[in-house]
Design a protein around this motif. Structure first.
Motif, PDB file in Angstrom:
ATOM      1  N   ARG A  34      13.388  -2.807  -0.835  1.00 39.70           N
ATOM      2  CA  ARG A  34      11.854  -3.383  -1.497  1.00 39.70           C
ATOM      3  C   ARG A  34      11.479  -2.378  -2.211  1.00 39.70           C
ATOM      4  O   ARG A  34      10.914  -2.608  -3.221  1.00 39.70           O
ATOM      5  N   ILE A  35      11.529  -1.096  -2.111  1.00 41.74           N
ATOM      6  CA  ILE A  35      10.978  -0.106  -3.070  1.00 41.74           C
ATOM      7  C   ILE A  35      11.750   0.099  -4.369  1.00 41.74           C
ATOM      8  O   ILE A  35      11.141   0.095  -5.314  1.00 41.74           O
ATOM      9  N   ARG A  36      13.029   0.104  -3.916  1.00 42.51           N
ATOM     10  CA  ARG A  36      14.032   0.171  -5.261  1.00 42.51           C
ATOM     11  C   ARG A  36      13.753  -1.101  -6.152  1.00 42.51           C
ATOM     12  O   ARG A  36      13.956  -1.101  -7.417  1.00 42.51           O
ATOM     13  N   ARG A  37      13.263  -2.185  -5.576  1.00 44.20           N
ATOM     14  CA  ARG A  37      13.171  -3.413  -6.628  1.00 44.20           C
ATOM     15  C   ARG A  37      11.710  -3.425  -7.229  1.00 44.20           C
ATOM     16  O   ARG A  37      11.552  -4.157  -8.120  1.00 44.20           O
ATOM     17  N   SER A  38      10.817  -2.561  -6.827  1.00 40.81           N
ATOM     18  CA  SER A  38       9.633  -2.415  -7.598  1.00 40.81           C
ATOM     19  C   SER A  38       9.543  -2.256  -8.771  1.00 40.81           C
ATOM     20  O   SER A  38      10.149  -1.078  -9.341  1.00 40.81           O
ATOM     21  N   PRO A  39       9.067  -2.867  -9.744  1.00 41.23           N
ATOM     22  CA  PRO A  39       9.059  -2.657 -11.381  1.00 41.23           C
ATOM     23  C   PRO A  39       8.452  -1.474 -11.684  1.00 41.23           C
ATOM     24  O   PRO A  39       8.522  -1.057 -12.767  1.00 41.23           O
ATOM     25  N   LEU A  40       7.557  -0.635 -10.760  1.00 37.16           N
ATOM     26  CA  LEU A  40       6.755   0.384 -11.151  1.00 37.16           C
ATOM     27  C   LEU A  40       7.684   1.490 -10.482  1.00 37.16           C
ATOM     28  O   LEU A  40       7.259   2.678 -10.701  1.00 37.16           O
ATOM     29  N   VAL A  41       8.972   1.460  -9.812  1.00 38.70           N
ATOM     30  CA  VAL A  41       9.657   2.533  -9.300  1.00 38.70           C
ATOM     31  C   VAL A  41      10.728   2.904 -10.279  1.00 38.70           C
ATOM     32  O   VAL A  41      11.499   1.858 -10.583  1.00 38.70           O
ATOM     33  N   PRO A  42      10.947   4.054 -10.956  1.00 40.95           N
ATOM     34  CA  PRO A  42      12.024   4.468 -11.969  1.00 40.95           C
ATOM     35  C   PRO A  42      13.412   4.326 -10.902  1.00 40.95           C
ATOM     36  O   PRO A  42      13.302   4.895  -9.872  1.00 40.95           O
ATOM     37  N   SER A  43      14.467   4.024 -11.735  1.00 41.68           N
ATOM     38  CA  SER A  43      15.726   3.596 -10.893  1.00 41.68           C
ATOM     39  C   SER A  43      16.367   5.339 -10.872  1.00 41.68           C
ATOM     40  O   SER A  43      17.198   5.518 -10.073  1.00 41.68           O
ATOM     41  N   ARG A  44      15.453   6.453 -11.491  1.00 37.44           N
ATOM     42  CA  ARG A  44      15.981   7.697 -11.426  1.00 37.44           C
ATOM     43  C   ARG A  44      15.612   8.492  -9.791  1.00 37.44           C
ATOM     44  O   ARG A  44      16.276   9.458  -9.552  1.00 37.44           O
ATOM     45  N   ILE A  45      14.629   7.804  -9.223  1.00 38.28           N
ATOM     46  CA  ILE A  45      14.323   8.324  -7.991  1.00 38.28           C
ATOM     47  C   ILE A  45      14.951   7.883  -7.005  1.00 38.28           C
ATOM     48  O   ILE A  45      15.305   6.820  -6.667  1.00 38.28           O
ATOM     49  N   PRO A  46      15.835   9.030  -6.344  1.00 38.93           N
ATOM     50  CA  PRO A  46      16.814   8.519  -5.286  1.00 38.93           C
ATOM     51  C   PRO A  46      15.938   8.252  -3.941  1.00 38.93           C
ATOM     52  O   PRO A  46      14.645   8.932  -3.726  1.00 38.93           O
ATOM     53  N   ILE A  47      16.175   7.195  -3.084  1.00 40.42           N
ATOM     54  CA  ILE A  47      15.450   6.970  -1.968  1.00 40.42           C
ATOM     55  C   ILE A  47      16.423   7.045  -0.789  1.00 40.42           C
ATOM     56  O   ILE A  47      17.399   6.314  -0.698  1.00 40.42           O
ATOM     57  N   TYR A  48      15.878   7.957   0.072  1.00 46.87           N
ATOM     58  CA  TYR A  48      16.963   8.277   1.294  1.00 46.87           C
ATOM     59  C   TYR A  48      16.307   7.411   2.564  1.00 46.87           C
ATOM     60  O   TYR A  48      15.358   7.578   3.020  1.00 46.87           O
ATOM     61  N   GLY A  49      17.281   6.743   3.214  1.00 43.54           N
ATOM     62  CA  GLY A  49      16.793   5.917   4.214  1.00 43.54           C
ATOM     63  C   GLY A  49      17.522   6.448   5.607  1.00 43.54           C
ATOM     64  O   GLY A  49      18.837   6.606   5.745  1.00 43.54           O
ATOM     65  N   ASP A  76       0.759  -1.142   0.117  1.00 43.21           N
ATOM     66  CA  ASP A  76      -0.084   0.084   0.113  1.00 43.21           C
ATOM     67  C   ASP A  76       0.939   1.375   0.067  1.00 43.21           C
ATOM     68  O   ASP A  76       0.557   2.375  -0.574  1.00 43.21           O
ATOM     69  N   ALA A  77       1.923   1.220   0.810  1.00 44.79           N
ATOM     70  CA  ALA A  77       2.884   2.538   0.805  1.00 44.79           C
ATOM     71  C   ALA A  77       3.425   2.605  -0.474  1.00 44.79           C
ATOM     72  O   ALA A  77       3.613   3.766  -1.218  1.00 44.79           O
ATOM     73  N   ILE A  78       3.847   1.384  -1.325  1.00 46.42           N
ATOM     74  CA  ILE A  78       4.238   1.352  -2.581  1.00 46.42           C
ATOM     75  C   ILE A  78       3.349   2.043  -3.762  1.00 46.42           C
ATOM     76  O   ILE A  78       3.658   3.092  -4.745  1.00 46.42           O
ATOM     77  N   ARG A  79       2.263   1.521  -3.392  1.00 44.64           N
ATOM     78  CA  ARG A  79       0.999   2.219  -4.207  1.00 44.64           C
ATOM     79  C   ARG A  79       0.976   3.659  -4.109  1.00 44.64           C
ATOM     80  O   ARG A  79       0.935   4.165  -5.212  1.00 44.64           O
ATOM     81  N   SER A  80       1.213   4.096  -3.018  1.00 41.08           N
ATOM     82  CA  SER A  80       0.891   5.591  -2.829  1.00 41.08           C
ATOM     83  C   SER A  80       2.168   6.319  -3.448  1.00 41.08           C
ATOM     84  O   SER A  80       1.980   7.098  -4.097  1.00 41.08           O
ATOM     85  N   LEU A  81       3.333   5.918  -3.376  1.00 44.35           N
ATOM     86  CA  LEU A  81       4.466   6.255  -3.838  1.00 44.35           C
ATOM     87  C   LEU A  81       4.447   6.244  -5.411  1.00 44.35           C
ATOM     88  O   LEU A  81       4.746   7.377  -5.933  1.00 44.35           O
ATOM     89  N   VAL A  82       3.849   5.199  -5.998  1.00 44.48           N
ATOM     90  CA  VAL A  82       3.717   5.084  -7.378  1.00 44.48           C
ATOM     91  C   VAL A  82       2.613   6.340  -8.155  1.00 44.48           C
ATOM     92  O   VAL A  82       3.018   7.081  -9.074  1.00 44.48           O
ATOM     93  N   ILE A  83       1.796   6.524  -7.224  1.00 47.63           N
ATOM     94  CA  ILE A  83       0.689   7.497  -7.592  1.00 47.63           C
ATOM     95  C   ILE A  83       1.589   8.684  -7.312  1.00 47.63           C
ATOM     96  O   ILE A  83       1.418   9.910  -8.003  1.00 47.63           O
ATOM     97  N   SER A  84       2.455   8.921  -6.520  1.00 48.48           N
ATOM     98  CA  SER A  84       3.049  10.226  -6.025  1.00 48.48           C
ATOM     99  C   SER A  84       3.981  10.610  -7.102  1.00 48.48           C
ATOM    100  O   SER A  84       3.935  12.052  -7.300  1.00 48.48           O
TER     101      SER A  84
END
Lengths: 192, 192
Positions: free
Chosen positions: A155-170, A69-77
């Motif tokens: 897990r977010i990085r691996r999603s096929p719907l998440v572009p590799s150009r988006i940096p994800i800060y942990g 559900d968080a990934i659904r939200s990020l993809v819409i985002s």
């Protein structure tokens, strides 16, 4: 009307009376980023990260986990609303480190009342009936805070719907000091 | 370091320097309630509902929907951390009213870049490859704001893990005025 409902509505009346030009804000986040963090009551993402209304998407759930559900939200985002950078922020003293699926399922099978934690662990004082429905739920608890940030960024990085150009800060948020603490392995995993 | 990352860390440094006694706050929400609302950037739940750090759980996703993950969070919220009243708060001008699963799946199948909405609806200007993975995701868009609040309150009410004694209040937030507007049918469905 409950005391809480009354208080919330009265606070909201005050807020809306001094709303100013906030009614003109556009739908897409003006600073083009999103934060995924925990529902914990001690976290105020706006204050923690310096957000004004209109700035950024904020996604919150128990643990700040990278659930479907968080990934659904990020993809819409990003896809519809143009965010370009994401933060995953867990926190110290998280309730998610105090249990696991077995404990939660066992507690819920006994009663739906609130349990308490003591020296011997969780205890249920409630009266039944409970429910076995929790066997069908993964509660996404975790034991190791930094590890949980790394895993969620991965897990977010691996999603096929998440572009590799988006940096994800942990990061994790230290509830004792109010500080954001970088998790180097997560930063590495989240590199664009 | 990106400009956003720099700004967030600098805002956080300022916040933590003036953290005061907030480091002593307890884990369970002191006002014993939870809010489920949208990730929308224009919503600041703390300001909208008068929350201080430590007061209440805040769960947010795209639409403020009663997804399985939101219900997971609410169950943890009452069972382990003692919340007793819940708010479901959607809002006017929500991005979730601008698309449906077909549109989103079609856009994502073309490219993972941000699409734009114009007079002719959504348009994808991005370069592929896209992904068919979105066929496996329900994006939980909706057409009718008040109806969506009713349905989400009903879905939470129906969960076998949610005690009937917890009242669930259904509202939408008007982004033009900052006001919380009651949804009578949702309030009825959410009665304890």
């Amino acid at each position: 009307m409950s005391k809480i409902l009354e208080e919330v509505l009265s606070a909201n009346e005050h807020y809306s009376k001094n709303f100013g030009k906030k009614g003109d804000l556009a739908l897409p986040p003006s600073r083009h980023f999103a934060i995924l963090t925990c529902m914990d009551a001690r976290i105020d993402p706006a204050k923690m990260a310096g957000l004004s209304e209109g700035d950024a998407h904020v996604i919150r759930n128990a643990g700040g986990r990278a659930s479907d559900d968080a990934i659904r939200s990020l993809v819409i985002s990003y896809k519809l609303l143009g965010t370009k950078e994401w933060f995953v922020i867990h926190h110290s003293d998280c309730g998610m480190m105090l249990f696991d699926d077995d404990i939660m399922r066992n507690l819920l099978s006994k009663s739906l009342d609130t349990a308490t934690i003591g020296a011997k662990g969780w205890e249920d004082h409630g009266k039944g009936p409970g429910s076995k429905e929790a066997s069908y739920v993964s509660f996404l608890a975790f034991k190791d805070l930094e590890r949980s940030v790394v895993e969620d960024v991965q897990r977010i990085r691996r999603s096929p719907l998440v572009p590799s150009r988006i940096p994800i800060y942990g990061f994790y948020y230290d509830v004792k000091t109010g500080k954001l603490v970088e998790v180097p392995e997560a930063m590495k995993a989240g590199k664009a």
